[in-house]
Write a protein that holds these residues in place. Sequence first.
Motif, PDB file in Angstrom:
ATOM      1  N   ILE A 127      30.226   3.511  13.190  1.00 30.75           N
ATOM      2  CA  ILE A 127      29.244   3.872  12.319  1.00 30.75           C
ATOM      3  C   ILE A 127      29.481   2.500  11.372  1.00 30.75           C
ATOM      4  O   ILE A 127      30.629   1.683  11.199  1.00 30.75           O
ATOM      5  CB  ILE A 127      29.470   5.025  11.608  1.00 30.75           C
ATOM      6  CG1 ILE A 127      28.255   5.471  10.726  1.00 30.75           C
ATOM      7  CG2 ILE A 127      30.767   4.890  10.674  1.00 30.75           C
ATOM      8  CD1 ILE A 127      27.318   5.962  11.458  1.00 30.75           C
ATOM      9  N   HIS A 128      28.300   2.187  10.655  1.00 31.12           N
ATOM     10  CA  HIS A 128      28.336   0.934   9.630  1.00 31.12           C
ATOM     11  C   HIS A 128      29.303   1.436   8.345  1.00 31.12           C
ATOM     12  O   HIS A 128      29.544   2.385   8.088  1.00 31.12           O
ATOM     13  CB  HIS A 128      26.779   0.981   9.207  1.00 31.12           C
ATOM     14  CG  HIS A 128      26.638  -0.273   8.605  1.00 31.12           C
ATOM     15  ND1 HIS A 128      26.372  -0.260   7.102  1.00 31.12           N
ATOM     16  CD2 HIS A 128      26.237  -1.700   8.709  1.00 31.12           C
ATOM     17  CE1 HIS A 128      26.205  -1.554   6.579  1.00 31.12           C
ATOM     18  NE2 HIS A 128      26.122  -2.088   7.558  1.00 31.12           N
ATOM     19  N   ALA A 129      29.796   0.158   7.719  1.00 31.04           N
ATOM     20  CA  ALA A 129      30.540   0.346   6.701  1.00 31.04           C
ATOM     21  C   ALA A 129      30.058   1.193   5.598  1.00 31.04           C
ATOM     22  O   ALA A 129      30.569   1.860   4.945  1.00 31.04           O
ATOM     23  CB  ALA A 129      30.749  -1.019   6.128  1.00 31.04           C
ATOM     24  N   TYR A 177      22.898   0.933  17.543  1.00 31.59           N
ATOM     25  CA  TYR A 177      24.095   0.248  17.091  1.00 31.59           C
ATOM     26  C   TYR A 177      24.114  -1.077  16.440  1.00 31.59           C
ATOM     27  O   TYR A 177      23.520  -1.982  17.534  1.00 31.59           O
ATOM     28  CB  TYR A 177      25.444   0.790  17.696  1.00 31.59           C
ATOM     29  CG  TYR A 177      25.854   2.009  17.487  1.00 31.59           C
ATOM     30  CD1 TYR A 177      26.564   2.204  16.423  1.00 31.59           C
ATOM     31  CD2 TYR A 177      25.137   3.288  18.204  1.00 31.59           C
ATOM     32  CE1 TYR A 177      26.977   3.661  16.257  1.00 31.59           C
ATOM     33  CE2 TYR A 177      25.677   4.324  17.721  1.00 31.59           C
ATOM     34  CZ  TYR A 177      26.302   4.720  16.845  1.00 31.59           C
ATOM     35  OH  TYR A 177      26.727   6.012  16.466  1.00 31.59           O
ATOM     36  N   SER A 178      24.268  -1.548  15.593  1.00 29.66           N
ATOM     37  CA  SER A 178      23.847  -2.905  14.830  1.00 29.66           C
ATOM     38  C   SER A 178      24.689  -3.997  15.512  1.00 29.66           C
ATOM     39  O   SER A 178      24.183  -5.143  15.638  1.00 29.66           O
ATOM     40  CB  SER A 178      24.013  -2.741  13.364  1.00 29.66           C
ATOM     41  OG  SER A 178      25.587  -2.571  13.339  1.00 29.66           O
ATOM     42  N   MET A 179      25.964  -3.611  16.126  1.00 31.03           N
ATOM     43  CA  MET A 179      26.674  -4.635  16.594  1.00 31.03           C
ATOM     44  C   MET A 179      26.858  -4.694  18.223  1.00 31.03           C
ATOM     45  O   MET A 179      27.239  -5.523  18.730  1.00 31.03           O
ATOM     46  CB  MET A 179      28.053  -4.838  16.232  1.00 31.03           C
ATOM     47  CG  MET A 179      28.092  -4.950  14.566  1.00 31.03           C
ATOM     48  SD  MET A 179      27.344  -6.906  14.365  1.00 31.03           S
ATOM     49  CE  MET A 179      26.837  -6.429  12.802  1.00 31.03           C
ATOM     50  N   ALA A 205      18.509   2.301  11.008  1.00 37.18           N
ATOM     51  CA  ALA A 205      18.508   1.050  10.657  1.00 37.18           C
ATOM     52  C   ALA A 205      17.554  -0.180  11.523  1.00 37.18           C
ATOM     53  O   ALA A 205      16.756  -0.904  11.228  1.00 37.18           O
ATOM     54  CB  ALA A 205      19.651   0.303   9.937  1.00 37.18           C
ATOM     55  N   HIS A 206      18.374   0.018  12.657  1.00 29.18           N
ATOM     56  CA  HIS A 206      17.876  -1.005  13.724  1.00 29.18           C
ATOM     57  C   HIS A 206      16.661  -0.512  14.517  1.00 29.18           C
ATOM     58  O   HIS A 206      16.313  -1.229  15.387  1.00 29.18           O
ATOM     59  CB  HIS A 206      19.057  -1.643  14.577  1.00 29.18           C
ATOM     60  CG  HIS A 206      19.884  -2.218  13.517  1.00 29.18           C
ATOM     61  ND1 HIS A 206      19.937  -3.652  13.191  1.00 29.18           N
ATOM     62  CD2 HIS A 206      21.047  -1.770  12.676  1.00 29.18           C
ATOM     63  CE1 HIS A 206      20.710  -3.784  12.354  1.00 29.18           C
ATOM     64  NE2 HIS A 206      21.793  -2.782  11.839  1.00 29.18           N
ATOM     65  N   ALA A 207      16.456   0.769  14.401  1.00 27.26           N
ATOM     66  CA  ALA A 207      15.494   1.326  15.446  1.00 27.26           C
ATOM     67  C   ALA A 207      13.931   1.381  14.559  1.00 27.26           C
ATOM     68  O   ALA A 207      12.952   1.291  15.251  1.00 27.26           O
ATOM     69  CB  ALA A 207      15.524   2.828  16.075  1.00 27.26           C
ATOM     70  N   VAL A 230      17.447  11.450   7.651  1.00 24.41           N
ATOM     71  CA  VAL A 230      17.027  10.236   8.629  1.00 24.41           C
ATOM     72  C   VAL A 230      17.108   8.922   7.577  1.00 24.41           C
ATOM     73  O   VAL A 230      16.367   9.156   6.510  1.00 24.41           O
ATOM     74  CB  VAL A 230      15.915  10.328   9.789  1.00 24.41           C
ATOM     75  CG1 VAL A 230      15.874   8.682  10.322  1.00 24.41           C
ATOM     76  CG2 VAL A 230      15.921  11.357  10.460  1.00 24.41           C
ATOM     77  N   LEU A 231      17.886   7.969   7.871  1.00 21.93           N
ATOM     78  CA  LEU A 231      17.912   6.997   7.132  1.00 21.93           C
ATOM     79  C   LEU A 231      16.875   5.577   7.736  1.00 21.93           C
ATOM     80  O   LEU A 231      17.231   4.990   8.799  1.00 21.93           O
ATOM     81  CB  LEU A 231      19.253   6.237   6.864  1.00 21.93           C
ATOM     82  CG  LEU A 231      19.319   4.939   6.124  1.00 21.93           C
ATOM     83  CD1 LEU A 231      19.342   5.437   4.699  1.00 21.93           C
ATOM     84  CD2 LEU A 231      20.696   4.073   6.313  1.00 21.93           C
ATOM     85  N   HIS A 232      15.947   5.160   7.066  1.00 25.37           N
ATOM     86  CA  HIS A 232      15.159   4.076   7.337  1.00 25.37           C
ATOM     87  C   HIS A 232      15.200   3.014   6.407  1.00 25.37           C
ATOM     88  O   HIS A 232      14.604   2.998   5.347  1.00 25.37           O
ATOM     89  CB  HIS A 232      13.674   4.766   7.461  1.00 25.37           C
ATOM     90  CG  HIS A 232      13.274   5.418   8.551  1.00 25.37           C
ATOM     91  ND1 HIS A 232      13.307   5.414   9.891  1.00 25.37           N
ATOM     92  CD2 HIS A 232      12.978   6.989   8.438  1.00 25.37           C
ATOM     93  CE1 HIS A 232      13.058   6.651  10.469  1.00 25.37           C
ATOM     94  NE2 HIS A 232      12.875   7.572   9.617  1.00 25.37           N
TER      95      HIS A 232
HETATM   96  C1  LIG Z   1      23.512   0.339  10.710  1.00 26.91           C
HETATM   97  C2  LIG Z   1      22.963  -0.127   9.078  1.00 26.91           C
HETATM   98  N1  LIG Z   1      23.062   0.743   8.207  1.00 26.91           N
HETATM   99  C3  LIG Z   1      22.853   0.550   6.916  1.00 26.91           C
HETATM  100  C4  LIG Z   1      22.618  -0.772   6.730  1.00 26.91           C
HETATM  101  C5  LIG Z   1      22.405  -1.290   5.242  1.00 26.91           C
HETATM  102  O1  LIG Z   1      21.168  -1.509   5.052  1.00 26.91           O
HETATM  103  P1  LIG Z   1      20.741  -2.700   3.914  1.00 26.91           P
HETATM  104  O2  LIG Z   1      20.921  -4.025   4.535  1.00 26.91           O
HETATM  105  O3  LIG Z   1      19.555  -2.227   3.720  1.00 26.91           O
HETATM  106  O4  LIG Z   1      21.722  -2.393   2.634  1.00 26.91           O
HETATM  107  C6  LIG Z   1      22.827  -1.829   7.638  1.00 26.91           C
HETATM  108  C7  LIG Z   1      22.824  -3.203   7.449  1.00 26.91           C
HETATM  109  O5  LIG Z   1      23.201  -4.097   7.958  1.00 26.91           O
HETATM  110  C8  LIG Z   1      23.309  -1.399   8.945  1.00 26.91           C
HETATM  111  O6  LIG Z   1      23.113  -2.171  10.190  1.00 26.91           O
END
Ligand SMILES: Cc1ncc(COP(=O)(O)O)c(C=O)c1O
Length: 385
Positions: A127-129, A177-179, A205-207, A230-232
């Motif tokens: 999961i993202h930081a 997943y972002s990475m 975020a990435h979808a 849900v977070l967009h």
């Molecule tokens: C999965 C994910 N969630 C949240 C964020 C944070 O979003 P923001 O760039 O709008 O702060 C990112 C940003 O890289 C992300 O990749």
Amino acid sequence: MLQRSDGSGRLTRYRTSLRRLATRGRLRGLSARSGVDFSSNDYLGLAGDKRIAAALNAALSRGVPAGAGGSRLLRGNDPEHEMLEQEAAVYFGSETALYFGSGFMANYALLACLPQRDDLVVMDELIHASARDGANATKAAVAIARHNDPQSFADAISTWRKSGGRGRPWLVFESLYSMDGDRAPLDDLVSTADVNDGFLIVDEAHATGVFGPHGRGLAADFEGRDNVIVLHTCGKALGASGALICLPEVLAGYMINRSRPFIYATAPSPLMAAAVREALLIVEQEPERRKRLQRMMKQFGDGLTALGLPATDTQIHPVVIGDAEKTMSLATAMQDRGFDIRGIRPPTVPEGTSRLRISLTLNARQADVETLLEALGEKRELFDQ
Ligand SMILES: Cc1ncc(COP(=O)(O)O)c(C=O)c1O
């Protein structure tokens, strides 16, 4: 008087820390934007779109201010925020939406605020930081589940129940997943939450803008349920900035009353809310953008497969090298050839999995993708696989 020297040694430990990072090949630095875009999250190429610029100009002409001037709870609440939230709720199919200044802040705010003292937060290990930092601030217990493994989420919940856990579990994961560019097993995770009377926090975020009906994301079918949040984010495919949390009205009310990042921060720029409103219209009305990106995903995926490299079925492709230094020098070699490709090292990704993160956006052309595949082919021997 301004003191520039460090006679007292106050800055020494920071210098030492940076030196240590450099020795381990992990020193980060800022660099100018250059080369063909294979690294941004501007997937639909909207960040520089003329219609978003025009929407900003139109907003300025009708008197929308650049700065909100205060917290949403004080004088900072602008009609643009409210119109955006209403339109976003209709578009994404949720009961309501709350606009935050960034996805990072929104994720942090969610995790720090909603799970209660007797609850359990179960997060995917990748999961993202921002969610991790939010979980560090939560009152609930926290468990980490193996990546994309619904059984591991279920096991964490049953271990917690056996040890006396009485509240509700919160399953937290990214839909894409972002990475790694892989997708979450959404149906199974929703069932796991349902069976355990729990909640889901899905980071799209990435979808958002790229997948789902009208670009509404991979979790579109589940939005509007009373256990789904849900977070967009708006800074990626939507080409602007900020983030929309789509959630049941009562939870939005709870956040407005209890979320410290919502209460104690200046509201996002009303102008940015106007930009996001325009971006949502473009994303909904122009499915051909998604189709072009899909074609590019197929072209690049097929090319990687032909090179014997693993491919995803999304716009994000990790080319794993392993060693951090090797990864960074390969990234530099790619940049020298005119591709904006960045190396990603620990702690952003797990130890030993340094990689080139290649993202496909409409800022690149089909011919650029072809040339990139050729360049990767020439370096083929450097890849782990
Ligand atoms: C999965 C994910 N969630 C949240 C964020 C944070 O979003 P923001 O760039 O709008 O702060 C990112 C940003 O890289 C992300 O990749």
